[in-house]
Design a protein around this motif. Structure first.
Motif: not given
Ligand SMILES: *Cc1c(COP(=O)(O)O)cnc(C)c1O
Length: 399
Positions: A105, A254, A257, A259, A287
């Motif tokens: 993440n 991402g 986003f 990731i 994701a």
């Protein structure tokens, strides 16, 4: 959202958000290479987050993918499979790396994965020490802090995670001298970001690769900041002509986003066997959809070609406009990761550039860092250059 003011936002921030950051500006909207504050004032963004929104803010392809996936399936856990993550892994590998991918993440989490990979592999032969570089940055978790080559980030968080030592970057003899029978891996950013936009020397990186082969060490690259197209190739190592055994990605993967990921080269793809590593959110469908759309757009919009063209333009113009000023020591970097090296703190110059509505970053203490989105146009580059030229003149007058 109309009546939200910067003043209210700042008050809420100081009342309710832990003071680990000290931000001054509030932004309410982003579009392409531009950011807008709460009054609608427009700024040209030469930071892109910190090399995060590489396709510009709110790229329509990524926004569409996020909206559609959010309405279809967000998450199922990694006990099951979603239809998107394996397609994202395939897409990443298709850019040219013989291996497999693990999804996480964030950058620090991706680097933790690299560290665990190297230890799992090394411990099997009684080795567990990792050599990292001075001035490097690998993240804020305890292990990535221990790998980070600037002690100021670790101060107050002792005891350090064991098993790391640091050597001078771009110095093959320093690395040779540091290797012991306990060494299992070498970790580095091929171009150091936070440390001051310091590119690895091509010849040095080749020698490191050869040394790792010779000594049976795993070569790990942290491409969290310099990867994802910023060097003009999708993976940073491709622009240096050196293939690591594993490397991390995050930031721009991402397009904003969250990731992260790391890729592991064949034949090391079975080192992390079932049950040895995991992440609840890693590779979640939402994701993965954002990242897949990001990679597809890099291809369909020929973004890497643009990086190479704009890089050439910016470097040659920056060298020209900084030439009259002896306080500019160097213009360095690669691709669209550019550092203007000063002989004093870069913060006042960054501050001046805000006045010209240009958002930039600093790196180290004395480097003004430029990380424009990779979709930047020649006209937008010219705009930034004009701002920098004016700010330099003003900066010189202040000095
Ligand atoms: C930003 C960065 C990290 C940390 O990434 P996070 O997503 O903040 O955890 C690690 N390595 C490098 C080179 C970075 O620039």
């Amino acid at each position: 959202m109309k009546n939200i003011t910067a003043e209210d936002t700042k008050n809420l921030f100081s009342q309710y958000v832990l003071p680990t950051y000290a931000p001054k500006l509030v932004f309410a909207k982003g579009e392409g290479a531009y950011l807008y504050d709460t009054t609608g004032k427009k700024y040209l963004d030469f930071a892109a987050g910190i090399s995060v929104c590489n396709l510009g803010h709110c790229h329509p392809n990524v926004t569409k993918a996020i909206c559609e996936q959010a309405a279809t399936l967000v998450h199922v856990s990694n006990i099951y499979m979603n239809t998107v993550a394996p397609r994202l892994a395939e897409k990443l590998i298709s850019f040219g790396f013989d291996g497999k991918v693990f999804f996480a993440n964030s950058g620090a989490e991706a680097n933790e994965g690299l560290i665990k990979l190297a230890r799992k592999w090394g411990n099997a032969t009684g080795r567990n020490e990792i050599i990292a570089m001075e001035d490097s940055f690998h993240g804020r978790t305890l292990a990535t802090l221990a790998a980070t080559g600037r002690s100021k980030y670790r101060k107050g968080f002792e005891p350090d995670v064991e098993g790391f030592k640091h050597v001078k970057f771009n110095d093959i003899n320093a690395l040779k001298a540091a290797i012991t029978p306990n060494t299992c891996a070498v970790l580095m950013e091929p171009l150091q970001g936070e440390g001051g936009i310091i590119p690895g020397d091509k010849e040095y990186l080749k020698q490191v690769r050869e040394l790792c082969n010779e000594k049976n060490l795993m070569l790990l690259f942290d491409e969290v900041q310099c990867g994802m197209g910023r060097m003009g190739t999708l993976f940073a190592h491709q622009s240096f002509g050196v293939v690591p055994d594993a490397f991390s990605m995050a930031k721009a993967l991402g397009n904003g986003f969250p990731i992260g990921a790391f890729a592991v080269r064949t034949p090391f793809t079975d080192v992390l066997a079932p049950g040895t590593h995991a992440s609840t959110f890693g590779g979640t469908a939402l994701a993965s959809a954002a990242a897949l759309a990001t990679l597809e757009t890099i291809e369909s919009e020929h973004v890497l070609d643009n990086v190479n063209k704009m890089s050439e333009f910016l470097f040659s113009e920056l060298k020209r406009i900084t030439k009259p000023y002896s306080f500019v020591k160097d213009v360095r970097g690669k691709g669209l990761m550019i550092g203007i090296v000063l002989d004093s703190s870069a913060a006042p110059l960054q501050e001046l550039l805000f006045k010209y509505d240009l958002i930039t970053l600093t790196a180290g203490e004395t480097v003004l860092r430029l990380l424009p989105p990779l979709i930047i146009t020649r006209e937008q580059c010219q705009c930034a250059l004009n701002a920098i030229e004016q700010a330099l003149a003003e900066f010189a007058a202040q000095k």
